[in-house]
Design a protein around this motif. Structure first.
Motif: not given
Lengths: 150, 150
Positions: A41-66
């Motif tokens: 549960g350690e907080l690692l980072m705060v970042a931002h996502m656009n629609a593309e990054a969010l969709a890719l993250t949901i689809e691939t299970g690997v984190a993408h950001y903008y």
């Protein structure tokens, strides 16, 4: 990217209930992403996502950001090897933030400074001033070596 | 408010090191605040702080935010009684986000819907669509009663 997101409902009860995920992107097309380690549960980072990054993250299970500084999609860990496998995604009541629980590969480090978490400093009030102390100074990798090689 | 914050250093090593806390406020004068429960690390909410809210939080030890929807300072829990006592404040490598570890008073609930956390829903991919399931539906208070009384 195959997932698309419908615009947020004007109905507060729909927005706060179950059903379609309709993220509320800001004026720059971004939501905030809070990233914690699935292990403890350690907080690692705060970042931002656009629609593309969010969709890719949901689809691939690997984190993408903008990346706001680079102005482009950012597959976290692509250079350092510290890829993030997502074990759970949550969203908040107004759907303008997501919480990713992740397992970190590579050096088990998320910060570009080589530390496990970007939040390696605490804020202290001292003589009427806010100062920072370094709480975690363990470097899991040497940033100069990792990033200059790319 | 007596604390003031100097502008961020142009030096990356100063920005990422120990010393003065020099938060990097965005174009709207805000930093992102991630709030976890000091008891067990559960993510409770994501909010924003301007310099006044951040200074008040550091000085008083009680969490203050800036409400973007209401356009004003927001002492969290002032209406519901769910005040947040801050046990630790951290910041990240580029100082544009803070992490507050808090103890929640009152109903032990942070979300305006009455739930403990604003992140009460998980995102699932189903038939090519992103859907939300409610993971935590326990209401610690009745929002209609609490907020209409104010």
């Amino acid at each position: 990217m195959t997932i698309t997101f419908a615009p947020p409902s004007a109905s507060k009860s729909e927005l706060e209930g179950a059903g379609s995920f309709t993220p509320k992107f800001d004026a720059h097309g971004l939501v905030t992403a809070v990233v914690t380690d699935a292990r403890d549960g350690e907080l690692l980072m705060v970042a931002h996502m656009n629609a593309e990054a969010l969709a890719l993250t949901i689809e691939t299970g690997v984190a993408h950001y903008y990346s706001r500084s680079r102005g482009k999609l950012w597959k976290k860990g692509e250079t350092s090897g510290n890829l993030q496998t997502v074990t759970e995604i949550r969203t908040d009541c107004d759907q303008d933030a997501v919480w990713l629980k992740v397992s970190v590969a590579g050096h088990d480090a998320t910060c570009h400074t080589g530390r496990r978490s970007c939040f390696y400093r605490t804020v202290h009030l001292q003589d009427g001033k806010a100062n920072l102390d370094i709480t975690d100074d363990h470097r899991h990798f040497d940033p100069d070596t990792i990033y200059s090689a790319s």
